[in-house]
Design a protein around this motif. Structure first.
Motif, PDB file in Angstrom:
ATOM      1  N   PRO A   1      63.937  -1.804  79.497  1.00 42.92           N
ATOM      2  CA  PRO A   1      63.502  -2.802  78.510  1.00 42.92           C
ATOM      3  C   PRO A   1      63.642  -2.283  77.087  1.00 42.92           C
ATOM      4  O   PRO A   1      63.398  -1.114  76.802  1.00 42.92           O
ATOM      5  CB  PRO A   1      62.027  -3.028  78.874  1.00 42.92           C
ATOM      6  N   LEU A   2      64.033  -3.148  76.198  1.00 41.78           N
ATOM      7  CA  LEU A   2      64.084  -2.872  74.765  1.00 41.78           C
ATOM      8  C   LEU A   2      63.187  -3.884  74.067  1.00 41.78           C
ATOM      9  O   LEU A   2      63.379  -5.086  74.210  1.00 41.78           O
ATOM     10  CB  LEU A   2      65.518  -2.976  74.230  1.00 41.78           C
ATOM     11  N   GLY A   3      62.215  -3.399  73.321  1.00 42.19           N
ATOM     12  CA  GLY A   3      61.278  -4.303  72.675  1.00 42.19           C
ATOM     13  C   GLY A   3      59.985  -4.372  73.459  1.00 42.19           C
ATOM     14  O   GLY A   3      59.840  -3.732  74.503  1.00 42.19           O
ATOM     15  N   PRO A   4      59.006  -5.115  72.961  1.00 42.69           N
ATOM     16  CA  PRO A   4      59.078  -5.973  71.776  1.00 42.69           C
ATOM     17  C   PRO A   4      59.117  -5.174  70.483  1.00 42.69           C
ATOM     18  O   PRO A   4      58.813  -3.989  70.466  1.00 42.69           O
ATOM     19  CB  PRO A   4      57.808  -6.807  71.874  1.00 42.69           C
TER      20      PRO A   4
ATOM     21  N   ALA B   1      57.518  -1.081  83.788  1.00 42.89           N
ATOM     22  CA  ALA B   1      58.457  -0.180  83.112  1.00 42.89           C
ATOM     23  C   ALA B   1      58.178   1.289  83.366  1.00 42.89           C
ATOM     24  O   ALA B   1      57.980   2.076  82.464  1.00 42.89           O
ATOM     25  CB  ALA B   1      58.463  -0.451  81.626  1.00 42.89           C
ATOM     26  N   ALA B   2      58.139   1.652  84.620  1.00 40.97           N
ATOM     27  CA  ALA B   2      58.038   3.062  85.010  1.00 40.97           C
ATOM     28  C   ALA B   2      56.843   3.757  84.411  1.00 40.97           C
ATOM     29  O   ALA B   2      56.897   4.880  83.944  1.00 40.97           O
ATOM     30  CB  ALA B   2      59.317   3.801  84.641  1.00 40.97           C
ATOM     31  N   GLY B   3      55.711   3.067  84.428  1.00 43.10           N
ATOM     32  CA  GLY B   3      54.500   3.704  83.953  1.00 43.10           C
ATOM     33  C   GLY B   3      54.384   3.778  82.454  1.00 43.10           C
ATOM     34  O   GLY B   3      53.551   4.512  81.942  1.00 43.10           O
ATOM     35  N   GLU B   4      55.191   3.037  81.713  1.00 44.78           N
ATOM     36  CA  GLU B   4      55.065   3.072  80.262  1.00 44.78           C
ATOM     37  C   GLU B   4      53.719   2.481  79.859  1.00 44.78           C
ATOM     38  O   GLU B   4      53.091   1.725  80.594  1.00 44.78           O
ATOM     39  CB  GLU B   4      56.208   2.267  79.613  1.00 44.78           C
ATOM     40  N   ARG B   5      53.319   2.789  78.639  1.00 45.78           N
ATOM     41  CA  ARG B   5      52.027   2.333  78.164  1.00 45.78           C
ATOM     42  C   ARG B   5      51.987   0.809  78.155  1.00 45.78           C
ATOM     43  O   ARG B   5      52.977   0.139  77.917  1.00 45.78           O
ATOM     44  CB  ARG B   5      51.774   2.854  76.752  1.00 45.78           C
ATOM     45  N   ALA B   6      50.798   0.249  78.385  1.00 46.12           N
ATOM     46  CA  ALA B   6      50.637  -1.189  78.367  1.00 46.12           C
ATOM     47  C   ALA B   6      50.757  -1.709  76.938  1.00 46.12           C
ATOM     48  O   ALA B   6      50.356  -1.050  75.981  1.00 46.12           O
ATOM     49  CB  ALA B   6      49.271  -1.567  78.949  1.00 46.12           C
ATOM     50  N   GLU B   7      51.322  -2.886  76.813  1.00 48.48           N
ATOM     51  CA  GLU B   7      51.493  -3.451  75.494  1.00 48.48           C
ATOM     52  C   GLU B   7      50.146  -3.937  74.953  1.00 48.48           C
ATOM     53  O   GLU B   7      49.375  -4.568  75.656  1.00 48.48           O
ATOM     54  CB  GLU B   7      52.491  -4.608  75.545  1.00 48.48           C
ATOM     55  N   ARG B   8      49.905  -3.684  73.690  1.00 43.17           N
ATOM     56  CA  ARG B   8      48.684  -4.124  73.052  1.00 43.17           C
ATOM     57  C   ARG B   8      48.994  -5.235  72.066  1.00 43.17           C
ATOM     58  O   ARG B   8      50.029  -5.223  71.412  1.00 43.17           O
ATOM     59  CB  ARG B   8      48.024  -2.953  72.314  1.00 43.17           C
TER      60      ARG B   8
ATOM     61  N   ARG C   1      59.452  -1.803  63.876  1.00 42.07           N
ATOM     62  CA  ARG C   1      59.134  -0.770  64.869  1.00 42.07           C
ATOM     63  C   ARG C   1      59.537  -1.308  66.222  1.00 42.07           C
ATOM     64  O   ARG C   1      58.955  -2.272  66.719  1.00 42.07           O
ATOM     65  CB  ARG C   1      57.653  -0.404  64.843  1.00 42.07           C
ATOM     66  N   GLU C   2      60.537  -0.678  66.821  1.00 41.66           N
ATOM     67  CA  GLU C   2      61.091  -1.130  68.095  1.00 41.66           C
ATOM     68  C   GLU C   2      60.492  -0.319  69.229  1.00 41.66           C
ATOM     69  O   GLU C   2      60.491   0.923  69.206  1.00 41.66           O
ATOM     70  CB  GLU C   2      62.608  -0.974  68.068  1.00 41.66           C
ATOM     71  N   THR C   3      59.981  -1.012  70.244  1.00 45.81           N
ATOM     72  CA  THR C   3      59.423  -0.341  71.414  1.00 45.81           C
ATOM     73  C   THR C   3      60.560   0.047  72.352  1.00 45.81           C
ATOM     74  O   THR C   3      61.296  -0.820  72.844  1.00 45.81           O
ATOM     75  CB  THR C   3      58.430  -1.255  72.140  1.00 45.81           C
ATOM     76  N   VAL C   4      60.715   1.341  72.606  1.00 43.10           N
ATOM     77  CA  VAL C   4      61.784   1.871  73.445  1.00 43.10           C
ATOM     78  C   VAL C   4      61.158   2.811  74.475  1.00 43.10           C
ATOM     79  O   VAL C   4      60.272   3.605  74.133  1.00 43.10           O
ATOM     80  CB  VAL C   4      62.837   2.631  72.599  1.00 43.10           C
ATOM     81  N   PRO C   5      61.558   2.737  75.756  1.00 44.13           N
ATOM     82  CA  PRO C   5      61.007   3.659  76.766  1.00 44.13           C
ATOM     83  C   PRO C   5      61.231   5.113  76.379  1.00 44.13           C
ATOM     84  O   PRO C   5      62.218   5.461  75.718  1.00 44.13           O
ATOM     85  CB  PRO C   5      61.772   3.291  78.037  1.00 44.13           C
TER      86      PRO C   5
ATOM     87  N   SER D   1      57.992 -10.685  70.000  1.00 46.98           N
ATOM     88  CA  SER D   1      57.732 -10.185  71.355  1.00 46.98           C
ATOM     89  C   SER D   1      58.860 -10.445  72.342  1.00 46.98           C
ATOM     90  O   SER D   1      58.726 -10.112  73.508  1.00 46.98           O
ATOM     91  CB  SER D   1      56.437 -10.819  71.897  1.00 46.98           C
ATOM     92  N   GLU D   2      59.960 -11.032  71.918  1.00 49.86           N
ATOM     93  CA  GLU D   2      61.075 -11.211  72.851  1.00 49.86           C
ATOM     94  C   GLU D   2      61.732  -9.874  73.149  1.00 49.86           C
ATOM     95  O   GLU D   2      62.127  -9.159  72.249  1.00 49.86           O
ATOM     96  CB  GLU D   2      62.109 -12.166  72.248  1.00 49.86           C
ATOM     97  N   ARG D   3      61.853  -9.525  74.439  1.00 48.40           N
ATOM     98  CA  ARG D   3      62.482  -8.268  74.786  1.00 48.40           C
ATOM     99  C   ARG D   3      63.951  -8.456  75.105  1.00 48.40           C
ATOM    100  O   ARG D   3      64.386  -9.535  75.461  1.00 48.40           O
ATOM    101  CB  ARG D   3      61.908  -7.614  76.027  1.00 48.40           C
TER     102      ARG D   3
END
Length: 510
Positions: free
Chosen positions: A169-172, A28-35, A134-138, A191-193
């Motif tokens: 990507p939208l999510g998780p 995802a374009a260098g986005e932070r890794a999911e923890r 809390r929705e993970t959004v780029p 975790s479903e995106r």
């Protein structure tokens, strides 16, 4: 074992699309890794207050020797512990559904993402009350969002405005649930995106004189001699999905219902539009189209392809849209390997669908068994060809010429980043093709206007030290052979003034 029922997008059934699988595989374009989410139950502020009050009551009971105060201390201190234990025993489940309106978005347009949450206990009993999500959004779409979603099915939403095409990507999403008294909370990882498909915007292209287009080799061919006009236009009843621009208002007034124009099939114009997706044609620094690897040159080429599709579809032209491997360009909302890959013809009704399919294209290695020559021969594509490519090599240009040798005429727009024409440009020009060189910063209108010039055109070159007026800045090309320029000796498809047998593209310097 996960405590979350992973929700899928509403209305999505069956296997996930190739784009969604790719969204999980790429970074995802260098986005932070999911923890991983720490799902242990935690006390809320109210829970800690109960514990503190219980401790004070216990001290008071010890000091005063009062059993009633001791009972109060046990109640205050035990209630938060019981609440945390209940979250572990009940094992709450969360069903998260994510919808995007509209489902297919164009770059620059807003889209609304809505989240629905169903919160149920272990035995299926529905739990009422709002939950925090809390929705993970780029970061390119505005960053993460924190929402309060009603557990009774009332959706909560947020708006994104993507500025670039691609798969975003939208999510998780992380859902925070609490006990009925709000003393303890637990984080659940839904975790479903989802994937937001963003199509390139189709910029308006200028009108070009048909005479100039024909001389430049970019005039779409017709299936018959007659040209569209009053003598070969028929009308039929309006059907759902017909473009409003095709409504024949005079006929509608006569019949008392909406009627649409239907051109005589003998006068349909045709053009083969080839977008080169060979990774060897797109070197340079990698950029990201959401989760898809790309380059600045390819992003510009995809935008031009979308503009040409939209422009020609509005002018009753049947476009055969292919990639450089002979595969049909993908359609929006369908799997890349689906049945739509076998369809190349794009009418005005399907142009928008193909434009949305361009959200998923990226540079790829040459697939086995794919051949542009086989596709052209199988579908008898003898119409004029417009090739959109990048750093086209001489060998690749020879393969394109061999595949399209029966075509009426050929034109090419080659996207360059370093200012020097690729080796394939000379090969195409030697075969009589019109070649326009464009930089990623060139206006698509200028490149399109270059196809209407009598001679081939080249896009801006970075000025060297001490360069004179023959060089143009990188922001836009200079006009050489515009639509109103006089004829050049050598005729169409031959080199005009300039180094390497090319001139500069018209229309710049606005």
């Amino acid at each position: 074992m996960s405590r979350v029922r992973r929700g899928a997008e509403e209305g999505r059934t069956g296997e996930r699309t190739t784009g969604e699988r790719r969204a999980e595989e790429l970074d995802a374009a260098g986005e932070r890794a999911e923890r991983p989410v720490d799902s242990r139950a935690r006390f809320t502020g109210r829970g800690w207050a109960f514990l503190a009050a219980g401790a004070l009551s216990l001290l008071a009971a010890t000091w005063l020797g009062r059993k009633d105060v001791l009972a109060l201390a046990l109640f205050l201190g035990g209630t938060p512990l019981f609440a945390a234990l209940s979250l572990y025993v009940v094992r709450p489940r969360v069903l998260l559904k994510r919808t995007v309106d509209p489902a297919l978005v164009t770059a620059g347009d807003p889209a609304t993402v809505r989240l629905r949450v169903r919160h149920r206990a272990r035995r299926g009993r529905e739990v009422h009350g709002a939950v925090a999500v809390r929705e993970t959004v780029p970061a390119a779409l505005g960053g993460d969002r924190e929402l309060e979603v009603g557990a009774d099915g009332t959706p909560a939403g947020y708006t994104v405005r993507p500025l670039a095409r691609g798969l975003w990507p939208l999510g998780p999403a992380t859902v925070q649930v609490a006990d009925p008294f709000g003393l303890a909370t637990e984080l659940l990882d839904a975790s479903e995106r989802g994937v937001l498909h963003v199509a390139p915007a189709a910029v308006p292209l200028p009108e070009i004189s048909p005479d100039r287009l024909r001389e430049a080799g970019a005039e779409p061919s017709r299936t018959g001699r007659p040209a569209p006009g009053p003598d070969n236009v028929t009308t039929r009843e309006y059907r759902h999905g017909d473009p409003m621009r095709r409504v024949h208002w005079a006929a509608s007034a006569r019949h008392g219902q909406l009627m649409v124009r239907q051109e005589d099939p003998r006068s349909v114009r045709r053009l083969s539009l080839v977008l080169d997706l060979d990774e060897r044609s797109w070197p340079g620094e990698r950029v990201w189209a959401g989760v898809l690897p790309s380059t600045a040159a390819l992003e510009w080429a995809v935008g031009l392809t979308a503009a040409v599709l939209d422009h020609l579809a509005r002018r009753e032209t049947l476009v055969h849209a292919l990639d450089g491997f002979g595969r049909a360009l993908p359609r929006g909302g369908e799997d890349d390997d689906g049945a739509a890959r076998a369809v190349t013809a794009v009418t005005d009704e399907g142009a928008e669908d193909v434009r949305h399919g361009l959200a998923r294209v990226r540079p790829v290695p040459a697939p086995r068994g794919a051949s542009l020559a086989e596709r052209v021969d199988r579908e008898r594509l003898v119409h004029p060809v417009l090739l959109v490519s990048g750093d086209l090599g001489a060998g690749a240009a020879e393969r394109v010429l061999a595949a399209t040798e029966r075509a009426g005429a050929g034109s090419a727009v080659l996207v360059i980043e370093d200012g020097s024409p690729p080796a394939g440009a000379a090969v195409l020009e030697a075969a009589g093709w019109t070649v326009v060189l464009a930089a990623p910063g060139t206006d698509p209108e200028d490149a399109w206007a270059g196809l209407g010039a009598r001679g081939p055109a080249a896009a801006p070159r970075r000025p060297a030290a001490g360069a004179g007026s023959g060089s143009a800045p990188a922001g836009g090309p200079r006009a050489a052979d515009g639509p109103g320029a006089p004829d050049r000796p050598g005729g169409p498809g031959r080199a005009a003034d300039g180094p390497q047998g090319t001139g500069t593209a018209p229309g710049a310097g606005r």
